[in-house]
Design an enzyme around this catalytic site. Sequence first.
Site, mmCIF file in Angstrom:
data_model
loop_
_atom_site.group_PDB
_atom_site.id
_atom_site.type_symbol
_atom_site.label_atom_id
_atom_site.label_comp_id
_atom_site.label_asym_id
_atom_site.label_seq_id
_atom_site.Cartn_x
_atom_site.Cartn_y
_atom_site.Cartn_z
ATOM 1 N N LYS A 1 -17.257 -8.363 65.683
ATOM 2 C CA LYS A 1 -16.081 -8.649 64.611
ATOM 3 C C LYS A 1 -16.399 -8.073 63.321
ATOM 4 C CE LYS A 1 -13.474 -9.739 68.227
ATOM 5 N NZ LYS A 1 -12.396 -8.878 68.603
ATOM 6 N N ASP B 1 -10.314 2.385 79.810
ATOM 7 C CA ASP B 1 -11.786 1.516 79.303
ATOM 8 C C ASP B 1 -11.944 1.940 77.939
ATOM 9 O OD1 ASP B 1 -14.117 0.607 78.729
ATOM 10 O OD2 ASP B 1 -14.961 1.000 80.546
ATOM 11 N N TYR C 1 -20.874 -11.225 69.827
ATOM 12 C CA TYR C 1 -19.391 -11.146 69.534
ATOM 13 C C TYR C 1 -19.167 -11.339 67.907
ATOM 14 C CZ TYR C 1 -14.552 -12.665 69.724
ATOM 15 O OH TYR C 1 -13.323 -12.952 69.646
HETATM 16 P P1 NAP Z 1 -8.311 -11.872 76.606
HETATM 17 O O1 NAP Z 1 -7.276 -12.986 77.423
HETATM 18 O O2 NAP Z 1 -9.593 -11.975 77.314
HETATM 19 O O3 NAP Z 1 -7.862 -10.357 77.193
HETATM 20 C C1 NAP Z 1 -8.581 -9.479 76.462
HETATM 21 C C2 NAP Z 1 -7.856 -8.035 76.797
HETATM 22 O O4 NAP Z 1 -8.808 -7.008 76.332
HETATM 23 C C3 NAP Z 1 -7.365 -7.750 78.275
HETATM 24 O O5 NAP Z 1 -6.009 -7.172 78.042
HETATM 25 C C4 NAP Z 1 -8.456 -7.056 78.855
HETATM 26 O O6 NAP Z 1 -7.769 -6.000 79.722
HETATM 27 C C5 NAP Z 1 -9.002 -6.086 77.569
HETATM 28 N N1 NAP Z 1 -10.202 -5.641 77.601
HETATM 29 C C6 NAP Z 1 -11.331 -6.085 77.699
HETATM 30 N N2 NAP Z 1 -12.273 -5.635 78.089
HETATM 31 C C7 NAP Z 1 -11.841 -3.980 77.793
HETATM 32 C C8 NAP Z 1 -12.160 -2.672 78.054
HETATM 33 N N3 NAP Z 1 -13.564 -2.582 78.080
HETATM 34 N N4 NAP Z 1 -11.430 -1.769 77.951
HETATM 35 C C9 NAP Z 1 -10.175 -2.037 77.945
HETATM 36 N N5 NAP Z 1 -9.644 -3.241 77.704
HETATM 37 C C10 NAP Z 1 -10.434 -4.156 77.981
HETATM 38 O O7 NAP Z 1 -8.687 -12.024 75.123
HETATM 39 P P2 NAP Z 1 -7.795 -12.662 74.083
HETATM 40 O O8 NAP Z 1 -8.142 -14.103 73.942
HETATM 41 O O9 NAP Z 1 -6.113 -12.460 74.209
HETATM 42 O O10 NAP Z 1 -8.101 -11.832 72.689
HETATM 43 C C11 NAP Z 1 -7.568 -10.812 72.290
HETATM 44 C C12 NAP Z 1 -8.261 -10.252 71.384
HETATM 45 O O11 NAP Z 1 -8.322 -11.400 69.973
HETATM 46 C C13 NAP Z 1 -9.739 -9.880 71.514
HETATM 47 O O12 NAP Z 1 -10.150 -8.706 70.540
HETATM 48 C C14 NAP Z 1 -10.339 -11.207 70.914
HETATM 49 O O13 NAP Z 1 -11.873 -11.045 70.444
HETATM 50 C C15 NAP Z 1 -9.619 -11.532 69.792
HETATM 51 N N6 NAP Z 1 -9.600 -12.989 69.505
HETATM 52 C C16 NAP Z 1 -9.358 -14.014 70.336
HETATM 53 C C17 NAP Z 1 -9.280 -15.182 69.990
HETATM 54 C C18 NAP Z 1 -9.065 -16.396 71.029
HETATM 55 O O14 NAP Z 1 -9.193 -17.497 70.547
HETATM 56 N N7 NAP Z 1 -8.482 -16.241 72.083
HETATM 57 C C19 NAP Z 1 -9.926 -15.841 68.506
HETATM 58 C C20 NAP Z 1 -10.334 -14.726 67.873
HETATM 59 C C21 NAP Z 1 -10.119 -13.260 68.172
HETATM 60 P P3 NAP Z 1 -7.893 -6.425 81.347
HETATM 61 O O15 NAP Z 1 -7.186 -7.742 81.459
HETATM 62 O O16 NAP Z 1 -7.154 -5.244 82.050
HETATM 63 O O17 NAP Z 1 -9.152 -6.284 81.736
#
Ligand code: NAP
Length: 251
Positions: free
Chosen positions: A164, A68, A160
């Site tokens: 960021k 975590d 959020y």
């Molecule tokens: P996602 O599919 O929701 O995956 C989130 C990841 O973070 C998962 O591997 C999850 O682990 C892990 N996580 C969440 N809370 C955690 C905690 N407390 N401790 C450890 N691990 C934790 O997200 P994503 O869309 O791939 O996004 C990845 C990054 O890119 C994030 O920082 C997000 O804010 C950023 N981002 C995403 C987008 C978008 O459009 N998708 C846009 C801008 C920025 P588990 O699965 O094991 O729970």
Amino acid sequence: MSVPFSSLGSRVALVTGGSRGIGQAIAVELASAGATVSLTYRSTPVGADDTRKRIEELGAQCLALECDVTDLAAVEAVIRQTLDHFGRLDILVNNAGTTRDKLLVRMSPEDFDVVIATNLRGTWNFCRAAIRPMLRARWGRIVSLSSVVAASGNPGQTNYAASKAGIEALTLSLAREVGSRGITVNAVAPGFIETDMTRDLPEGVVEGMRERIPLGRLGAVEDVARTVRFLVSEEAAYITGQVIRVNGGLG
Ligand code: NAP
């Protein structure tokens, strides 16, 4: 894939949140460039196992560790285990992140705290724990995931967007602290990428977003992963303290 850039063959990378989405794509991309990968997950061991298998099929080594990111002691243990297992740590990718979207009037203090603790404090925790081995090696690469909303704001995301924007300010400050030691610190700010984080949005919202993106499509996880792969390469040695926007032109 990764041909235009030099190999990451001797490098050990740690990717947080490597169990799905963008983090999984980054872990696989770095492994395909030759890096050894340590990845963390929190609640999706099956996803982490899937990433590990994909990396091993590429002929690279991988360690998947539960952690975590809000827990500094657990974060320090992950860094120790990575160093014990692979002997070094060259690259840190702070990808783990979460959302709890609500308009401010309906957002609870807990909604705010969880998002700040995961995204901002989690990133700080990993930087804090990983910086010493990089300082000793006089080489390091840190890349943290921000978001387009850090600069633009977004209704329903006061927590959020603030987390960021904090990551971007942390990035600029740390880049100034450690630049003289051969460590670069950058952020990548994706726009709208197809992952679990965006999959549950109503189709109307997705369609409206697509119309605002000059390149006319949502981003793929590989679009972000390839940018990270460049930033951790030798070729990016003179890039630090930057926020690289990967958003199809979405302002
Ligand atoms: P996602 O599919 O929701 O995956 C989130 C990841 O973070 C998962 O591997 C999850 O682990 C892990 N996580 C969440 N809370 C955690 C905690 N407390 N401790 C450890 N691990 C934790 O997200 P994503 O869309 O791939 O996004 C990845 C990054 O890119 C994030 O920082 C997000 O804010 C950023 N981002 C995403 C987008 C978008 O459009 N998708 C846009 C801008 C920025 P588990 O699965 O094991 O729970």
